[in-house]
Motif scaffolding. Structure first.
Motif, PDB file in Angstrom:
ATOM      1  N   ILE A  29       3.477  37.430 -52.806  1.00 40.12           N
ATOM      2  CA  ILE A  29       4.114  36.923 -51.437  1.00 40.12           C
ATOM      3  C   ILE A  29       3.431  37.934 -50.429  1.00 40.12           C
ATOM      4  O   ILE A  29       3.291  37.548 -49.291  1.00 40.12           O
ATOM      5  CB  ILE A  29       5.827  37.537 -51.311  1.00 40.12           C
ATOM      6  CG1 ILE A  29       6.371  36.462 -52.320  1.00 40.12           C
ATOM      7  CG2 ILE A  29       6.159  37.119 -50.151  1.00 40.12           C
ATOM      8  CD1 ILE A  29       7.728  36.722 -52.610  1.00 40.12           C
ATOM      9  N   SER A  30       3.071  39.119 -50.494  1.00 38.51           N
ATOM     10  CA  SER A  30       2.466  39.918 -49.871  1.00 38.51           C
ATOM     11  C   SER A  30       1.028  39.522 -49.286  1.00 38.51           C
ATOM     12  O   SER A  30       0.700  39.264 -48.146  1.00 38.51           O
ATOM     13  CB  SER A  30       2.120  41.479 -50.370  1.00 38.51           C
ATOM     14  OG  SER A  30       3.571  41.979 -50.656  1.00 38.51           O
ATOM     15  N   ILE A  31       0.337  39.060 -50.151  1.00 38.99           N
ATOM     16  CA  ILE A  31      -1.071  38.572 -50.247  1.00 38.99           C
ATOM     17  C   ILE A  31      -0.915  37.318 -49.397  1.00 38.99           C
ATOM     18  O   ILE A  31      -1.622  36.973 -48.118  1.00 38.99           O
ATOM     19  CB  ILE A  31      -1.631  38.318 -51.361  1.00 38.99           C
ATOM     20  CG1 ILE A  31      -2.092  39.514 -52.075  1.00 38.99           C
ATOM     21  CG2 ILE A  31      -3.190  37.248 -51.177  1.00 38.99           C
ATOM     22  CD1 ILE A  31      -2.668  39.284 -53.596  1.00 38.99           C
ATOM     23  N   ALA A  32      -0.058  36.408 -49.526  1.00 39.97           N
ATOM     24  CA  ALA A  32       0.318  35.046 -48.732  1.00 39.97           C
ATOM     25  C   ALA A  32       0.641  35.406 -47.270  1.00 39.97           C
ATOM     26  O   ALA A  32      -0.040  34.810 -46.284  1.00 39.97           O
ATOM     27  CB  ALA A  32       1.490  34.236 -49.375  1.00 39.97           C
ATOM     28  N   ALA A  33       1.316  36.741 -47.080  1.00 43.66           N
ATOM     29  CA  ALA A  33       1.560  36.889 -45.662  1.00 43.66           C
ATOM     30  C   ALA A  33       0.341  37.367 -45.080  1.00 43.66           C
ATOM     31  O   ALA A  33       0.095  37.200 -43.809  1.00 43.66           O
ATOM     32  CB  ALA A  33       2.583  38.034 -45.579  1.00 43.66           C
ATOM     33  N   PHE A  34      -0.595  38.065 -45.794  1.00 43.80           N
ATOM     34  CA  PHE A  34      -1.644  38.469 -44.838  1.00 43.80           C
ATOM     35  C   PHE A  34      -2.874  37.442 -44.774  1.00 43.80           C
ATOM     36  O   PHE A  34      -3.836  37.592 -44.071  1.00 43.80           O
ATOM     37  CB  PHE A  34      -2.320  39.731 -45.677  1.00 43.80           C
ATOM     38  CG  PHE A  34      -1.605  41.075 -45.583  1.00 43.80           C
ATOM     39  CD1 PHE A  34      -1.857  41.803 -44.323  1.00 43.80           C
ATOM     40  CD2 PHE A  34      -0.397  41.551 -46.022  1.00 43.80           C
ATOM     41  CE1 PHE A  34      -1.112  42.765 -43.623  1.00 43.80           C
ATOM     42  CE2 PHE A  34       0.406  42.412 -45.787  1.00 43.80           C
ATOM     43  CZ  PHE A  34      -0.037  43.199 -44.687  1.00 43.80           C
ATOM     44  N   ILE A  35      -2.850  36.320 -45.628  1.00 40.90           N
ATOM     45  CA  ILE A  35      -3.858  35.314 -45.675  1.00 40.90           C
ATOM     46  C   ILE A  35      -3.559  34.278 -44.549  1.00 40.90           C
ATOM     47  O   ILE A  35      -4.537  34.011 -43.648  1.00 40.90           O
ATOM     48  CB  ILE A  35      -3.992  34.523 -47.061  1.00 40.90           C
ATOM     49  CG1 ILE A  35      -4.477  35.418 -48.150  1.00 40.90           C
ATOM     50  CG2 ILE A  35      -4.704  33.437 -46.726  1.00 40.90           C
ATOM     51  CD1 ILE A  35      -4.349  34.687 -49.374  1.00 40.90           C
ATOM     52  N   SER A  36      -2.244  33.967 -44.313  1.00 44.03           N
ATOM     53  CA  SER A  36      -1.899  32.987 -43.318  1.00 44.03           C
ATOM     54  C   SER A  36      -1.949  33.536 -41.984  1.00 44.03           C
ATOM     55  O   SER A  36      -1.718  34.563 -41.544  1.00 44.03           O
ATOM     56  CB  SER A  36      -0.565  32.253 -43.668  1.00 44.03           C
ATOM     57  OG  SER A  36      -0.016  31.451 -42.724  1.00 44.03           O
ATOM     58  N   LEU A  40       4.764  30.274 -38.266  1.00 45.35           N
ATOM     59  CA  LEU A  40       5.956  29.640 -38.898  1.00 45.35           C
ATOM     60  C   LEU A  40       5.986  29.798 -40.418  1.00 45.35           C
ATOM     61  O   LEU A  40       7.051  30.226 -40.795  1.00 45.35           O
ATOM     62  CB  LEU A  40       5.684  28.282 -38.517  1.00 45.35           C
ATOM     63  CG  LEU A  40       7.039  27.362 -38.629  1.00 45.35           C
ATOM     64  CD1 LEU A  40       8.147  27.764 -37.622  1.00 45.35           C
ATOM     65  CD2 LEU A  40       6.566  25.975 -38.759  1.00 45.35           C
ATOM     66  N   PHE A  41       4.725  30.040 -41.038  1.00 47.13           N
ATOM     67  CA  PHE A  41       4.494  30.086 -42.242  1.00 47.13           C
ATOM     68  C   PHE A  41       5.253  31.707 -42.671  1.00 47.13           C
ATOM     69  O   PHE A  41       5.889  31.971 -43.523  1.00 47.13           O
ATOM     70  CB  PHE A  41       3.091  29.938 -43.027  1.00 47.13           C
ATOM     71  CG  PHE A  41       2.988  30.304 -44.362  1.00 47.13           C
ATOM     72  CD1 PHE A  41       3.385  29.268 -45.435  1.00 47.13           C
ATOM     73  CD2 PHE A  41       2.538  31.284 -44.850  1.00 47.13           C
ATOM     74  CE1 PHE A  41       3.112  29.422 -46.557  1.00 47.13           C
ATOM     75  CE2 PHE A  41       2.284  31.581 -46.224  1.00 47.13           C
ATOM     76  CZ  PHE A  41       2.830  30.599 -47.145  1.00 47.13           C
ATOM     77  N   GLY A 248      -1.476  29.848 -52.569  1.00 48.43           N
ATOM     78  CA  GLY A 248      -2.455  29.036 -52.386  1.00 48.43           C
ATOM     79  C   GLY A 248      -2.238  28.508 -50.955  1.00 48.43           C
ATOM     80  O   GLY A 248      -3.031  28.026 -50.436  1.00 48.43           O
ATOM     81  N   LEU A 249      -0.824  27.973 -50.596  1.00 50.89           N
ATOM     82  CA  LEU A 249      -0.431  27.173 -49.436  1.00 50.89           C
ATOM     83  C   LEU A 249      -0.761  28.077 -48.228  1.00 50.89           C
ATOM     84  O   LEU A 249      -1.125  27.783 -47.416  1.00 50.89           O
ATOM     85  CB  LEU A 249       1.132  27.112 -49.602  1.00 50.89           C
ATOM     86  CG  LEU A 249       1.735  26.343 -48.541  1.00 50.89           C
ATOM     87  CD1 LEU A 249       1.234  24.845 -48.774  1.00 50.89           C
ATOM     88  CD2 LEU A 249       3.363  26.349 -48.858  1.00 50.89           C
ATOM     89  N   ALA A 250      -0.909  29.584 -48.660  1.00 48.42           N
ATOM     90  CA  ALA A 250      -1.218  30.332 -47.431  1.00 48.42           C
ATOM     91  C   ALA A 250      -2.730  30.187 -47.071  1.00 48.42           C
ATOM     92  O   ALA A 250      -2.667  30.349 -45.575  1.00 48.42           O
ATOM     93  CB  ALA A 250      -0.881  32.048 -47.711  1.00 48.42           C
ATOM     94  N   PHE A 251      -3.496  29.623 -47.933  1.00 50.20           N
ATOM     95  CA  PHE A 251      -4.869  29.376 -47.547  1.00 50.20           C
ATOM     96  C   PHE A 251      -4.950  28.088 -46.802  1.00 50.20           C
ATOM     97  O   PHE A 251      -5.853  27.836 -45.814  1.00 50.20           O
ATOM     98  CB  PHE A 251      -5.815  28.851 -48.774  1.00 50.20           C
ATOM     99  CG  PHE A 251      -6.308  30.336 -49.371  1.00 50.20           C
ATOM    100  CD1 PHE A 251      -7.194  31.033 -48.743  1.00 50.20           C
ATOM    101  CD2 PHE A 251      -5.608  30.831 -50.553  1.00 50.20           C
ATOM    102  CE1 PHE A 251      -7.780  32.495 -49.353  1.00 50.20           C
ATOM    103  CE2 PHE A 251      -6.037  32.066 -51.132  1.00 50.20           C
ATOM    104  CZ  PHE A 251      -6.981  32.863 -50.531  1.00 50.20           C
ATOM    105  N   LEU A 252      -4.035  27.149 -47.119  1.00 51.24           N
ATOM    106  CA  LEU A 252      -4.203  25.740 -46.190  1.00 51.24           C
ATOM    107  C   LEU A 252      -3.532  25.876 -44.919  1.00 51.24           C
ATOM    108  O   LEU A 252      -3.663  24.968 -44.026  1.00 51.24           O
ATOM    109  CB  LEU A 252      -3.295  24.813 -47.291  1.00 51.24           C
ATOM    110  CG  LEU A 252      -4.055  24.717 -48.430  1.00 51.24           C
ATOM    111  CD1 LEU A 252      -3.222  23.648 -49.352  1.00 51.24           C
ATOM    112  CD2 LEU A 252      -5.364  24.035 -48.427  1.00 51.24           C
ATOM    113  N   VAL A 253      -2.552  26.688 -44.736  1.00 51.12           N
ATOM    114  CA  VAL A 253      -1.786  26.774 -43.325  1.00 51.12           C
ATOM    115  C   VAL A 253      -2.095  27.690 -42.421  1.00 51.12           C
ATOM    116  O   VAL A 253      -2.750  28.735 -43.026  1.00 51.12           O
ATOM    117  CB  VAL A 253      -0.217  26.715 -43.562  1.00 51.12           C
ATOM    118  CG1 VAL A 253       0.539  25.566 -44.070  1.00 51.12           C
ATOM    119  CG2 VAL A 253       0.177  28.103 -44.243  1.00 51.12           C
TER     120      VAL A 253
END
Lengths: 253, 277
Positions: A29-36, A40-41, A248-253
């Motif tokens: 979750i932390s990685i997702a927050a830093f990728i996106s 909104l995401f 993975g979704l974080a890369f797309l949005v």
């Protein structure tokens, strides 16, 4: 924020997960927050953190954590807002400063990232026993026990030191030190000398812990010493797959 | 001097002090007793404004603690914590006492004068490192820096915990001398012998409520109150209570010795020694 890293006992779905799963979930979750880059995401991730806290029975603690992090982020927000020079100027300020649209976006993004990236780790630590975490690090990740112990002990000591510091501040306020001033710079100046009693108490506590660990055969412990087993179950796999999809979704949005 | 009216205090959801009211006059020596978790320390922290009541009012010398900053109240109320290490933050004994004085006084000659007086009174080495002193000496240093400020009220949170008998008596005799000079003392204490020897009035707490308030010996006679508060009086007092009639005024070893000698060998009654230091 008092007690925010202390273990909150419970038997929820997330309490029962493998400690390694909880660690990986929070890291993903932390990685997702830093990728996106999508506000909104990241807001959705903050909301997800609150949902996870609520389903673990620690919603109030989650909200307190959110409030604490929001306060802590204010300085970063202001600096980011004033120092980013790119984009269109929204407001001109004295001293050749300006608020730009890029600065505003960047400030909000950084604050949200900080909140969404820090919350899962703090929440995970609230629903995981430190012994389980160090055991799983030793057994599954093959981390030498002394390093796993140092890691979990450092985390365990944070709330203890926070309590100690609160006690020291109380003691100093009681003798007339103006800890209850609203002037933040004065307060920082008054708190700095208090690091001496905190340091002395901390060293004493650490020395006591080291002696009691030695007495209980710390040097003999290895991966084989753990009697508890931590198998990965279907629930763990489902949570990990979902977390990986989220990252993975974080890369797309 | 100290007035509490319907004071309640809640930590998060848990209520620790429930609807407490009392008045303490100038020069009183009051002990707050009760089992662990009864709300004694919370009540003592309400007295100097570290904690503010959730409802009701705490008034110290006419100042409402909700409306007055704790650092201002500190000029009138000295607070001695159970753990002196939270208070000590300077590298020498003299600096430690001076630091407290500088918070409340501006006149440097007055600060130096009070510092010299306190160091002479306690017999400290002013250059000694406070962190190398024994537990009892550190507690004495914490007390010294509190009383150097010459407060009108002294609140003590378990001042004798972790001290041996001699250290305990040294600290308590200093406190008694201060009380005799007119300073109001409020003391949270677990040691019932110390309470019996020094306090003239006792407040008994149980589960956050004030269940008794009265003269020390009167309270120690009330077995039901003590049982509700999970408190045992000193053994000699318990023995006197068991013996009943004729032993109503017996609370100390000295009194028991006098009482027994009066019954058996009255000619020896003058030989009974005082038991306290």
């Amino acid at each position: 924020m008092k007690g925010f890293l202390e273990y909150a006992p419970g038997n929820s779905f997330f309490h029962r997960l493998n400690p390694l799963t909880k660690l990986l979930l929070s890291l993903l979750i932390s990685i997702a927050a830093f990728i996106s880059d999508s506000l909104l995401f990241i807001v959705a991730l903050v909301a997800l953190n609150l949902v996870l806290a609520a389903s673990s029975g620690i919603f109030i603690r989650g909200v307190m954590l959110l409030k604490g992090l929001a306060k802590f982020s204010m300085l970063i927000f202001i600096l980011q807002l004033l120092l980013v020079r790119r984009g269109n100027v929204l407001v001109l300020l004295p001293l050749n400063l300006a608020i730009t649209d890029a600065g505003l976006f960047s400030a909000v993004l950084i604050v949200l990232r900080l909140i969404a990236g820090t919350m899962p780790l703090a929440l995970m630590l609230s629903i995981t026993q430190m012994n389980d975490l160090s055991n799983v690090l030793v057994m599954k990740c093959k981390v030498p026990y002394k390093y796993a112990f140092a890691f979990t002990t450092a985390i365990r000591f944070i709330p203890i030191f926070a309590d100690e510091m609160a006690g020291i501040i109380e003691a100093q306020t009681s003798r007339g030190v103006e800890m209850d001033t609203r002037n933040i710079f004065k307060k920082v100046g008054l708190i700095l000398p208090l690091c001496v009693p905190l340091l002395i108490t901390s060293v004493k506590k650490i020395e006591d812990s080291a002696i009691s660990a030695e007495i209980r055969g710390f040097h003999l412990r290895s991966a084989k010493s753990c009697y508890k087993r931590y198998p990965l179950k279907l629930d763990d796999l489902l949570v990990l797959v979902t977390a990986a999809l989220l990252a993975g979704l974080a890369f797309l949005v | 001097m100290i007035d509490l009216k319907n004071v309640c205090f809640t930590y998060q959801k848990e209520s620790t002090v429930k609807d407490i009211s009392f008045h303490i006059g100038k020069g009183e020596f009051v002990a707050i007793i009760g089992s662990n978790g009864a709300g004694k320390t919370t009540l003592s922290k309400l007295l100097n404004g570290i904690l503010k009541p959730c409802s009701g009012t705490v008034s110290i010398m006419g100042m409402d603690t909700k409306k007055t900053k704790t650092s201002i109240l500190a000029r009138h109320i000295g607070f001695l914590f159970q753990n002196p290490d939270r208070q000590i933050c300077k590298n020498t004994v003299a600096d430690e006492i001076r630091f407290g004085l500088e918070q409340i006084l501006k006149d440097k000659s007055l600060i130096q004068q009070r510092l010299d007086n306190v160091i002479a009174y306690f017999g400290f080495d002013p250059a000694a490192n406070p962190f190398r002193l024994s537990r009892g000496e550190r507690q004495k240093l914490a007390l010294a820096s509190v009383i150097a400020a010459e407060p009108e009220v002294l609140v003590l949170d378990e001042p004798t915990t972790g001290l041996d008998y001699s250290e305990c008596m040294q600290i308590m005799n200093i406190i008694r001398q201060l009380n005799e000079k007119g300073i109001t003392v409020v003391m949270v204490c677990h040691d019932m012998e110390v309470v019996l020897d020094f306090a003239r009035r006792v407040l008994v707490l149980s589960e956050g409520r004030l269940i008794a308030d009265g003269e020390t010996r009167e309270i120690f006679r009330q077995e039901e109150v003590l049982r509700r508060a999970s408190i045992l009086p000193p053994q000699i007092t318990q023995l006197a209570l068991r013996l009943g009639e004729g032993f109503e005024q017996v609370f100390t070893v000295e009194e028991m010795a006098r009482n027994l000698l009066a019954r058996t060998r009255p000619q020896y009654i003058g030989t009974v020694r005082r038991e306290t230091a």
